[in-house]
Design an enzyme around this catalytic site. Structure first.
Site, PDB file in Angstrom:
ATOM      1  N   HIS A 410      33.399  39.797  44.610  1.00 18.50           N
ATOM      2  CA  HIS A 410      34.039  38.659  43.934  1.00 18.50           C
ATOM      3  C   HIS A 410      33.055  37.534  43.637  1.00 18.50           C
ATOM      4  CE1 HIS A 410      34.834  37.031  48.153  1.00 18.50           C
ATOM      5  NE2 HIS A 410      34.321  35.985  47.549  1.00 18.50           N
ATOM      6  N   ASP A 504      35.851  45.090  48.299  1.00 22.39           N
ATOM      7  CA  ASP A 504      35.201  43.919  47.712  1.00 22.39           C
ATOM      8  C   ASP A 504      33.748  43.872  48.193  1.00 22.39           C
ATOM      9  OD1 ASP A 504      34.498  41.492  46.650  1.00 22.39           O
ATOM     10  OD2 ASP A 504      35.940  40.307  47.790  1.00 22.39           O
ATOM     11  N   SER A 592      31.911  33.935  52.344  1.00 24.22           N
ATOM     12  CA  SER A 592      32.133  35.303  51.874  1.00 24.22           C
ATOM     13  C   SER A 592      30.814  36.060  51.839  1.00 24.22           C
ATOM     14  CB  SER A 592      32.749  35.280  50.473  1.00 24.22           C
ATOM     15  OG  SER A 592      34.015  34.665  50.489  1.00 24.22           O
TER      16      SER A 592
END
Length: 727
Positions: A410, A504, A592
């Site tokens: 992402h 992801d 992240s």
């Protein structure tokens, strides 16, 4: 010594500070999270610390107090913000002018533990009258806080506030809860320097009693990220001291500022704090004083808080005429407890190669019965910072010594995941600049390393036609900052792989490979519930300022799924494997792609996301990570980066993993038998609802709905697209 003993030690020094005085217009409670207001009188409170006479010069204290009876008095340290509303106008503007004075009718009291030797009729905790002796600015901490805010602030939406996210920023009222936010936005009229000084300012009080049997105290040495912290304070103290006095909170050092200085000006604490705990003393596992809590920084658009600790060395330096950096104790060693609060886990992987042939990157580290952060410190060197066009950032994990970086997809394709940027910022944020302590391969500072050791890495296309450079068609500039060397190194990177399946994940390749890369160690074994977990990444704060932050917690949940066929070669005779990890360690925007490691410093998961409330508020302690077992194909590819088939397998659709990561219940191929509910009698009188009639109506409507559904054994077709999660 265990945690209970450390708590008992800390309780000897923690007090509740209460300040009350006339306030006919009800203005003294402004900028405070809670208060009491009655009959034109306002009462505020904060936490504080009793200072043993080994931490201050008793002769100077007697001169300030104007008494010769110094041995019958003690000093108390707290935050100045609880005192300042009751200062006279003269002393509010000039703190250095003589002994600070309170407005007529204002009083300061402290509450001490019942076992502190204070006379009390019922043996309960006792209030003691205190006197304000000194207000002290802490320049090194205020300048650091000002620098931190100015570097981290961007647009108005991403501004920082001093205060607690627990309180909404509505108009003030006379209720017991009040807003405590002070907005800091770059370019606004509010004086950041003034707010930083106010937040780090302390007050020294004098109390007319003395304890000879206080335990001996030491000063904590240079604190490292991940080290244990214990704070003891009184959240919402005056609202009900019986319930809130001297509450315990434990956590760890998340980061230090400045990051590479031996003189710590501020500590960021990964610890639960509530309004009223400002002024609380903070201790290490060695029963040594670390510093004092102050009000947190809060990000406006996410309500994420950064708990701040002012180190004792900074406080003592700012008040060097009175306070001592080191206690007046001949044998300091007698105060150092050799106990262990954080046990280091056992080594799960005993060799560099697992039985399944996958590479497990090992590093030598010491095995010691004393608490050791060596494995965690080693894991920190494997975490890197990734920036896109010098605007947004995320974290990454170094997988091998050839410069392969694991991160989240992402970051590169946010539109696939309903995101606009990797963090809650906007494209109007200030561009990243190389700061002191960081260099670029193209810059002069990089000459300190042998240029011959910085070599480009040619990554060939797969002979079967798998194009490594055809997956990412953007023209954005990707840069990676490596923190394993001093100064930091910036390298350009290119995209190797973006997973098109349910995971992801993405892979980057450094264009130039520095020496001494530190690949992460990995543990493919499923972590046990409740086991220690450390989240390492570049969350929340501007990456120009910090090395990776460390937040600690435990593994709270392991969500399992059916093992896909492509994993059978890795996991023979296994029907289920961990598909998602949930931890209690805090995860903030920007984290992240960071690592979740165990006590041995081995990767057990890749940070992917956390949850948000419907209004957009981040829930840091509810977060989701991809377990190492799911990442086995990634590590297989990382061995030589020639066989692309494991990556192709990850691109295949998998409804089980998809349902897990969409936070949806498992898909069932066939619905179960329809439940036959008894038909309740309906009421004859439509105008009156007797007892139970609403539930009867609900059951009847439910039966009608079930009649219209598919018959048993003839399930309706399932939708091909899984609905996205609301989290």
């Amino acid at each position: 010594m265990g945690l209970p003993e450390t708590v008992d030690f800390a309780r000897n020094f923690s007090v509740l500070v209460r300040v009350q005085g006339p306030d006919p217009k009800g203005l003294k409670m402004r900028n405070h999270a809670f208060h009491q207001y009655q009959s034109g009188k306002t009462t505020l409170s904060a936490s504080g610390m009793l200072l043993p006479d080994t931490l201050y010069n008793t002769e100077v204290a007697k001169r300030i107090w104007g008494t010769d009876n110094g041995r019958s008095s003690m000093l108390v340290m707290t935050v100045a913000s609880v005192i300042e509303p009751f200062l006279t106008i003269q002393h509010r503007g000039n703190l250095s002018e003589g002994l600070p004075e309170l407005i007529p009718g204002a009083e300061i009291d402290i509450l001490v533990e019942e076992n502190m030797g204070v006379n009390s009729n019922d043996g309960a905790c006792s209030w003691l009258t205190a006197r304000l002796l000194k207000m002290v600015d802490v320049p090194i901490s205020s300048l650091a806080l000002q620098s931190l805010v100015e570097v981290s602030s961007g647009s108005q939406e991403n501004g920082w506030e001093f205060g607690w996210s627990l309180v909404s920023s509505r108009q003030p009222s006379t209720n017991s809860i009040q807003p405590q936010h002070q907005m800091l936005v770059t370019g606004k009229s509010i004086n950041t320097s003034q707010m930083a000084r106010s937040t780090t300012r302390i007050a020294i009080l004098g109390v007319g009693f003395h304890l000879n049997d206080l335990p001996k105290i030491g000063i904590s040495p240079l604190n490292k990220r991940g080290e244990f912290l214990l704070a003891i304070g009184s959240p919402f103290g005056i609202l009900s001291p019986v319930h809130f006095f001297n509450s315990i909170s434990v956590g760890s050092v998340a980061n230090c500022y400045p990051p590479k200085s031996t003189d710590r000006a501020l500590l960021m604490a990964d610890i639960r704090c509530l309004p009223g705990m400002e002024g609380a003393p903070v201790f290490s596992y060695q029963n040594a004083l670390v510093g004092m809590l102050t009000r947190p920084l809060r990000q406006k658009n996410s309500d994420a808080e950064i708990q701040l600790v002012i180190p004792w060395e900074a406080i003592a330096s700012a008040c060097s005429d009175l306070l001592l950096k080191e206690p007046q104790i001949a044998e300091k060693e007698t105060h150092i407890n050799k106990g262990n609060l954080n046990t280091v886990g056992h080594v799960l992987l005993s060799s560099s190669n697992g039985s399944n042939g996958l590479c497990c990157y090992n590093h030598d580290h010491l095995n010691s019965p004393c608490p050791s952060l060596l494995p965690i410190e080693k894991a920190m060197t494997s975490i890197c910072l990734i920036t896109i066009d010098d605007v947004v950032w995320a974290s990454g994990v170094v997988l091998n010594d050839q410069g392969l970086i694991l991160t989240n997809a992402h970051l590169l394709e946010p539109w696939r995941f309903g995101k606009t940027t990797v963090r809650s910022g906007t494209n109007s944020e200030a561009s990243f600049l190389l700061t002191e302590g960081s260099v670029s391969p193209e810059g002069e500072g990089f000459d300190r390393y042998q240029k011959s050791s910085i070599v480009p890495f040619p990554l060939a296309d797969d002979p079967k036609g798998y194009k490594v450079n055809s997956l990412f068609h953007g023209h954005r500039r990707i840069r990676v900052r490596l923190d394993h060397l001093d100064p930091w190194i910036w390298c350009n990177a290119k995209v190797v792989y973006i997973c098109k399946g349910p995971l992801d994940v993405a892979l980057l390749q450094l264009d130039s490979i520095p020496d001494k890369l530190s690949p992460i160690m990995v543990d493919f074994i499923q972590p046990s519930l409740g086991s220690k977990a450390y989240v390492i990444g570049h969350g929340l704060l501007a990456p120009r300022c910090f090395s990776p932050s460390v937040c600690s917690g435990v593994v709270s949940k392991v969500v399992k799924a059916e093992v896909p066929l492509c994993y059978k070669s890795f996991l023979p005779e296994v029907s289920e494997f961990p598909a998602m990890l949930e931890t209690t360690a805090a995860v903030h925007p920007g984290g992240s792609g960071g690592a979740v490691v165990n006590s041995d410093g081995r990767l057990i998961g890749l940070v992917t996301s956390n949850a948000r409330h419907g209004g957009g508020t981040v829930i840091p302690h509810l977060n989701f990570s991809i377990p190492s077992a799911v990442l086995m194909p990634i590590f297989q590819f990382a061995r030589d980066m020639k066989d692309f088939s494991p990556l192709q397998n990850l691109d295949q659709p998998n409804e089980h993993l998809s349902s897990v990561w969409a936070l949806m219940p498992p898909l069932s191929p066939k619905p179960g038998p329809r439940l036959k509910l008894p038909q309740p009698p309906l009421e004859d009188n439509d105008n009156k609802e007797g007892k139970g009639s609403r539930f009867a109506k609900f059951i009847a409507e439910r039966n009608e709905l079930l009649k219209g559904s598919s018959q048993f054994g003839k399930p309706e077709s399932l939708p091909n697209q899984i609905l996205p999660s609301k989290l």
